[in-house]
Design a protein around this motif. Structure first.
Motif, PDB file in Angstrom:
ATOM      1  N   ALA A   1       0.800  -1.232   0.000  1.00 30.88           N
ATOM      2  CA  ALA A   1       0.000   0.000   0.000  1.00 30.88           C
ATOM      3  C   ALA A   1       0.828   1.275   0.000  1.00 30.88           C
ATOM      4  O   ALA A   1       0.458   2.267  -0.651  1.00 30.88           O
ATOM      5  N   ASP A   2       1.942   1.302   0.706  1.00 33.08           N
ATOM      6  CA  ASP A   2       2.716   2.540   0.843  1.00 33.08           C
ATOM      7  C   ASP A   2       3.331   3.024  -0.468  1.00 33.08           C
ATOM      8  O   ASP A   2       3.720   4.180  -0.564  1.00 33.08           O
ATOM      9  N   ILE A   3       3.411   2.171  -1.498  1.00 38.41           N
ATOM     10  CA  ILE A   3       3.991   2.639  -2.763  1.00 38.41           C
ATOM     11  C   ILE A   3       3.140   3.725  -3.398  1.00 38.41           C
ATOM     12  O   ILE A   3       3.608   4.445  -4.286  1.00 38.41           O
ATOM     13  N   ALA A   4       1.878   3.868  -2.948  1.00 40.60           N
ATOM     14  CA  ALA A   4       1.022   4.932  -3.491  1.00 40.60           C
ATOM     15  C   ALA A   4       1.662   6.299  -3.319  1.00 40.60           C
ATOM     16  O   ALA A   4       1.465   7.196  -4.143  1.00 40.60           O
ATOM     17  N   ASN A   5       2.454   6.475  -2.253  1.00 37.64           N
ATOM     18  CA  ASN A   5       3.100   7.765  -1.999  1.00 37.64           C
ATOM     19  C   ASN A   5       4.071   8.164  -3.099  1.00 37.64           C
ATOM     20  O   ASN A   5       4.214   9.343  -3.403  1.00 37.64           O
ATOM     21  N   GLY A   6       4.740   7.218  -3.711  1.00 37.54           N
ATOM     22  CA  GLY A   6       5.729   7.532  -4.737  1.00 37.54           C
ATOM     23  C   GLY A   6       5.171   7.537  -6.144  1.00 37.54           C
ATOM     24  O   GLY A   6       5.878   7.890  -7.092  1.00 37.54           O
ATOM     25  N   MET A   7       3.911   7.142  -6.300  1.00 31.93           N
ATOM     26  CA  MET A   7       3.317   7.039  -7.629  1.00 31.93           C
ATOM     27  C   MET A   7       2.597   8.330  -8.005  1.00 31.93           C
ATOM     28  O   MET A   7       1.907   8.930  -7.195  1.00 31.93           O
ATOM     29  N   GLY A   8       2.752   8.747  -9.237  1.00 31.94           N
ATOM     30  CA  GLY A   8       2.081   9.948  -9.709  1.00 31.94           C
ATOM     31  C   GLY A   8       2.611  11.231  -9.099  1.00 31.94           C
ATOM     32  O   GLY A   8       1.928  12.252  -9.104  1.00 31.94           O
ATOM     33  N   SER A   9       3.833  11.191  -8.579  1.00 29.57           N
ATOM     34  CA  SER A   9       4.380  12.381  -7.921  1.00 29.57           C
ATOM     35  C   SER A   9       4.668  13.501  -8.909  1.00 29.57           C
ATOM     36  O   SER A   9       4.535  14.684  -8.584  1.00 29.57           O
ATOM     37  N   ARG A  10       5.107  13.146 -10.120  1.00 31.12           N
ATOM     38  CA  ARG A  10       5.502  14.119 -11.149  1.00 31.12           C
ATOM     39  C   ARG A  10       6.628  15.034 -10.656  1.00 31.12           C
ATOM     40  O   ARG A  10       6.810  16.137 -11.162  1.00 31.12           O
ATOM     41  N   LEU A  11       7.367  14.555  -9.645  1.00 30.81           N
ATOM     42  CA  LEU A  11       8.491  15.311  -9.100  1.00 30.81           C
ATOM     43  C   LEU A  11       9.799  14.614  -9.449  1.00 30.81           C
ATOM     44  O   LEU A  11       9.873  13.380  -9.493  1.00 30.81           O
TER      45      LEU A  11
ATOM     46  N   SER B   1      -1.126  12.311  -0.819  1.00 27.60           N
ATOM     47  CA  SER B   1      -1.261  11.267  -1.828  1.00 27.60           C
ATOM     48  C   SER B   1      -2.571  10.541  -1.559  1.00 27.60           C
ATOM     49  O   SER B   1      -2.857  10.174  -0.417  1.00 27.60           O
ATOM     50  N   ARG B   2      -3.354  10.331  -2.608  1.00 33.06           N
ATOM     51  CA  ARG B   2      -4.680   9.729  -2.445  1.00 33.06           C
ATOM     52  C   ARG B   2      -4.895   8.697  -3.532  1.00 33.06           C
ATOM     53  O   ARG B   2      -4.538   8.935  -4.697  1.00 33.06           O
ATOM     54  N   GLY B   3      -5.440   7.543  -3.164  1.00 28.60           N
ATOM     55  CA  GLY B   3      -5.613   6.533  -4.193  1.00 28.60           C
ATOM     56  C   GLY B   3      -6.542   5.404  -3.804  1.00 28.60           C
ATOM     57  O   GLY B   3      -7.191   5.425  -2.756  1.00 28.60           O
ATOM     58  N   MET B   4      -6.595   4.406  -4.692  1.00 29.65           N
ATOM     59  CA  MET B   4      -7.389   3.203  -4.499  1.00 29.65           C
ATOM     60  C   MET B   4      -6.480   1.992  -4.639  1.00 29.65           C
ATOM     61  O   MET B   4      -5.491   2.020  -5.391  1.00 29.65           O
ATOM     62  N   LEU B   5      -6.833   0.934  -3.909  1.00 27.95           N
ATOM     63  CA  LEU B   5      -6.124  -0.341  -3.983  1.00 27.95           C
ATOM     64  C   LEU B   5      -7.078  -1.393  -4.536  1.00 27.95           C
ATOM     65  O   LEU B   5      -8.281  -1.360  -4.251  1.00 27.95           O
ATOM     66  N   PHE B   6      -6.531  -2.329  -5.307  1.00 26.78           N
ATOM     67  CA  PHE B   6      -7.350  -3.303  -6.038  1.00 26.78           C
ATOM     68  C   PHE B   6      -6.797  -4.709  -5.899  1.00 26.78           C
ATOM     69  O   PHE B   6      -5.597  -4.896  -5.639  1.00 26.78           O
ATOM     70  N   ASP B   7      -7.676  -5.717  -6.101  1.00 28.22           N
ATOM     71  CA  ASP B   7      -7.209  -7.036  -6.490  1.00 28.22           C
ATOM     72  C   ASP B   7      -7.707  -7.256  -7.919  1.00 28.22           C
ATOM     73  O   ASP B   7      -8.245  -6.325  -8.544  1.00 28.22           O
ATOM     74  N   GLN B   8      -7.549  -8.448  -8.449  1.00 35.36           N
ATOM     75  CA  GLN B   8      -7.853  -8.640  -9.866  1.00 35.36           C
ATOM     76  C   GLN B   8      -9.347  -8.703 -10.169  1.00 35.36           C
ATOM     77  O   GLN B   8      -9.723  -8.785 -11.349  1.00 35.36           O
ATOM     78  N   THR B   9     -10.186  -8.619  -9.130  1.00 30.63           N
ATOM     79  CA  THR B   9     -11.623  -8.585  -9.375  1.00 30.63           C
ATOM     80  C   THR B   9     -12.233  -7.216  -9.118  1.00 30.63           C
ATOM     81  O   THR B   9     -13.414  -7.013  -9.393  1.00 30.63           O
ATOM     82  N   GLY B  10     -11.436  -6.257  -8.592  1.00 30.65           N
ATOM     83  CA  GLY B  10     -11.976  -4.925  -8.382  1.00 30.65           C
ATOM     84  C   GLY B  10     -11.364  -4.213  -7.203  1.00 30.65           C
ATOM     85  O   GLY B  10     -10.387  -4.680  -6.598  1.00 30.65           O
ATOM     86  N   PRO B  11     -11.917  -3.059  -6.813  1.00 29.77           N
ATOM     87  CA  PRO B  11     -11.345  -2.244  -5.730  1.00 29.77           C
ATOM     88  C   PRO B  11     -11.536  -2.903  -4.370  1.00 29.77           C
ATOM     89  O   PRO B  11     -12.567  -3.526  -4.104  1.00 29.77           O
ATOM     90  N   VAL B  12     -10.514  -2.737  -3.508  1.00 28.53           N
ATOM     91  CA  VAL B  12     -10.570  -3.331  -2.169  1.00 28.53           C
ATOM     92  C   VAL B  12     -10.381  -2.302  -1.064  1.00 28.53           C
ATOM     93  O   VAL B  12     -10.759  -2.558   0.083  1.00 28.53           O
ATOM     94  N   ALA B  13      -9.791  -1.145  -1.362  1.00 30.30           N
ATOM     95  CA  ALA B  13      -9.487  -0.199  -0.287  1.00 30.30           C
ATOM     96  C   ALA B  13      -9.193   1.185  -0.847  1.00 30.30           C
ATOM     97  O   ALA B  13      -8.839   1.344  -2.019  1.00 30.30           O
TER      98      ALA B  13
END
Length: 269
Positions: free
Chosen positions: A194-204, A245-257
């Motif tokens: 989950a914590d990788i969301a912080n580094g994703m989409g940073s554009r920095l 940082s804001r996002g969604m977490l998924f498994d292969q059937t859809g959103p989970v968190a």
């Protein structure tokens, strides 16, 4: 090296279960500090196992990082029930590490709501658009010349340019266990990524900026199924160097968190 983030050294230490960490936990921000993902997953393990009840599951977990978590030396993790209840209970967990004087002190905490499970209900599906399949992701291997860090402990599938896309998307799965000799639970596997969301989409430019997060807040609508965790993340900044940082977490059937993290953005040098 162990194929796990942590080794469980002592289950009977009065300070809590005692662990040591492997190089798989090393943060990209510095060789002496741990990435927040293994730390949060280990705290989640404690909240799941303490006074465990098969009829409950985690609903919301907030992890606060009180300072750099050291890579070397002993770590202690302990948990307790903050608010008992038949249908709703609050569990807290704490990680300790030796301070400058050698005395163990808290370095990270977790607050977790556990909810009573109900019989299956006919509820509306999530309106979130699912991620594209894992098979459509582009495998990204770390540079062989880079130092070993947490980044190398994941199998990555990029769905777009996760560093520069405004809304970054990828799949990832841990290549190592959380604790040596143990199989991760679905919640532990979720927090190991989950914590990788912080580094994703940073554009920095990471050569010019750092963007450290001090927390990790995750609301879990459904426990993930399968090894892959999908992440969709976007970042919002204030000119004063405070971001989220804001996002969604998924498994292969859809959103989970849903996931959210506070950021401290600073220029390097």
């Amino acid at each position: 090296m162990t194929d796990a983030y942590y080794d469980l050294v002592d289950t009977d230490d009065p300070r809590g279960e005692r662990f040591t960490a492997s190089d798989h936990v090393i943060s990209t921000w510095g060789p002496d500090m741990q990435n927040a993902a293994p730390v949060s997953a280990l705290l989640v393990r404690a909240t799941e196992r303490y006074a465990a009840r098969a009829d409950t599951r985690l609903s919301r977990v907030v992890v606060d990082l009180l300072g750099p978590v050291p890579v070397t030396g002993d770590l202690w993790v302990r948990a307790e029930v903050e608010r008992p209840g038949r249908r709703i209970e609050l569990i807290s967990a704490q990680m300790l590490a030796a301070g400058p004087d050698g005395t163990p002190r808290p370095v990270a905490t977790a607050s977790a709501w556990r909810f009573l499970r109900s019989e299956p209900l006919a509820l509306p599906p999530s309106p979130a658009t699912p991620l594209r399949p894992v098979a459509e992701g582009r495998r990204r291997l770390p540079d062989e010349n880079t130092e070993r860090t947490y980044i190398q402990s994941l199998d990555w599938r990029w769905l777009n340019d996760i560093l520069h896309s405004e809304q970054a998307e990828c799949w990832a799965r841990p290549l190592v266990d959380l604790v040596a000799g143990e199989e991760m639970t679905p919640a532990q596997r979720l927090f190991a990524v989950a914590d990788i969301a912080n580094g994703m989409g940073s554009r920095l430019d990471t050569g010019a900026y750092t963007f450290l997060n001090t927390d990790l807040a995750v609301h879990i609508n459904r426990l993930p199924d399968g090894p892959w965790i999908g992440v969709r993340s976007e970042n919002h900044y204030g000119a004063d160097g405070v971001g989220v940082s804001r996002g969604m977490l998924f498994d292969q059937t859809g959103p989970v968190a849903a996931v959210q993290q506070a950021q401290l953005v600073r220029r390097r040098g």
